[in-house]
Design an enzyme around this catalytic site. Sequence first.
Site, PDB file in Angstrom:
ATOM      1  N   ASP A 112       0.813  -1.214   0.000  1.00 35.83           N
ATOM      2  CA  ASP A 112       0.000   0.000   0.000  1.00 35.83           C
ATOM      3  C   ASP A 112       0.850   1.269   0.000  1.00 35.83           C
ATOM      4  OD1 ASP A 112       0.909  -0.340   2.628  1.00 35.83           O
ATOM      5  OD2 ASP A 112      -1.075  -0.373   3.546  1.00 35.83           O
ATOM      6  N   ASP A 115       7.073   3.837   3.167  1.00 35.66           N
ATOM      7  CA  ASP A 115       7.278   4.922   4.124  1.00 35.66           C
ATOM      8  C   ASP A 115       8.759   4.943   4.519  1.00 35.66           C
ATOM      9  OD1 ASP A 115       6.594   6.933   5.924  1.00 35.66           O
ATOM     10  OD2 ASP A 115       5.902   5.567   7.466  1.00 35.66           O
ATOM     11  N   GLY A 117      10.689   2.332   4.494  1.00 39.01           N
ATOM     12  CA  GLY A 117      11.387   1.354   3.655  1.00 39.01           C
ATOM     13  C   GLY A 117      11.746   0.076   4.393  1.00 39.01           C
ATOM     14  N   LEU A 120       9.513  -3.099   3.109  1.00 38.07           N
ATOM     15  CA  LEU A 120       9.839  -3.592   1.769  1.00 38.07           C
ATOM     16  C   LEU A 120      11.260  -4.129   1.688  1.00 38.07           C
ATOM     17  CD1 LEU A 120       7.909  -1.212  -0.650  1.00 38.07           C
ATOM     18  CD2 LEU A 120       7.499  -3.627  -0.170  1.00 38.07           C
TER      19      LEU A 120
HETATM   20  P1  IMP Z   1       7.607   1.203   6.225  1.00 38.39           P
HETATM   21  O1  IMP Z   1       8.129  -0.119   6.660  1.00 38.39           O
HETATM   22  O2  IMP Z   1       7.940   2.277   7.189  1.00 38.39           O
HETATM   23  O3  IMP Z   1       7.963   1.580   4.801  1.00 38.39           O
HETATM   24  O4  IMP Z   1       6.061   1.169   6.404  1.00 38.39           O
HETATM   25  C1  IMP Z   1       5.198   0.590   5.605  1.00 38.39           C
HETATM   26  C2  IMP Z   1       3.941   0.346   6.391  1.00 38.39           C
HETATM   27  O5  IMP Z   1       3.646   1.397   7.334  1.00 38.39           O
HETATM   28  C3  IMP Z   1       2.772   0.328   5.452  1.00 38.39           C
HETATM   29  O6  IMP Z   1       2.531  -0.975   5.001  1.00 38.39           O
HETATM   30  C4  IMP Z   1       1.641   0.830   6.309  1.00 38.39           C
HETATM   31  O7  IMP Z   1       1.057  -0.251   6.988  1.00 38.39           O
HETATM   32  C5  IMP Z   1       2.277   1.710   7.339  1.00 38.39           C
HETATM   33  N1  IMP Z   1       2.104   3.142   7.033  1.00 38.39           N
HETATM   34  C6  IMP Z   1       3.069   4.023   6.758  1.00 38.39           C
HETATM   35  N2  IMP Z   1       2.569   5.241   6.511  1.00 38.39           N
HETATM   36  C7  IMP Z   1       1.226   5.115   6.624  1.00 38.39           C
HETATM   37  C8  IMP Z   1       0.133   6.043   6.464  1.00 38.39           C
HETATM   38  O8  IMP Z   1       0.269   7.230   6.160  1.00 38.39           O
HETATM   39  N3  IMP Z   1      -1.102   5.531   6.675  1.00 38.39           N
HETATM   40  C9  IMP Z   1      -1.333   4.226   7.001  1.00 38.39           C
HETATM   41  N4  IMP Z   1      -0.348   3.329   7.143  1.00 38.39           N
HETATM   42  C10 IMP Z   1       0.936   3.780   6.957  1.00 38.39           C
HETATM   43 MG    MG Z   2       0.902  -2.180   5.695  1.00 42.94          MG
END
Ligand code: IMP
Ligand code: MG
Length: 192
Positions: A112, A115, A117, A120
Amino acid sequence: MDQPTIDELKILISRQQIADRVAELGRQITGDSAGEPLVFVGVLKGAAVFLSDLVRHVQCDATFEFIGVASYGARPTPHQEIRGGWDSTGEVRLTKDVDHSLRGKNVILVEDILDTGLTLTFLKRLLLGHQPKSFRIAVLLDKPSRRKLAVDVDYTGFTIADEFVVGYGLDYAERYRNLPDICVLPNLSAPE
Ligand code: IMP
Ligand code: MG
């Protein structure tokens, strides 16, 4: 403060804008896949809505898998900082693995939002361990300002500013996933 009701939320990306962009991404993926079968791997739960719309715009032989992750600690929450560096993917753990091996398959990981990273980076490493024939990543949203680990993404729907968004699969404390538009959530305290 109570969480806002659905009609108090401000639309950032409308359902029509989402539909147009998702159709475009589907056409792009179809073109890039050169008639080869694809396996779409959706990250639960947020990517379920995006995946289900996206695959209906991809014209080729396709199957789905779903994978689940959770973060140690209180991430992801709005306005909260986390440790940087390579070891920080240790903050992410697998809660549900794919049901079938991806060995020799053309894999598209569908998420989705990108953010920090961490998610992923963790999933890419995990899925490359299956030795797929090819590996690509599709994200609906990208928030580059919050990046801690660089991730190369092949398909991006929209790049957004550092705001917490909900809707179209994205949640705040599990709520709002069913909103058809992507909306900005005003400043709130972190959910538990
Ligand atoms: P990352 O590991 O920080 O890249 O985060 C990815 C995960 O954080 C996503 O799959 C979302 O579940 C959650 N996330 C990050 N930003 C948002 C947001 O603005 N709204 C809702 N979920 C978010
Ligand atoms: Mg998520």
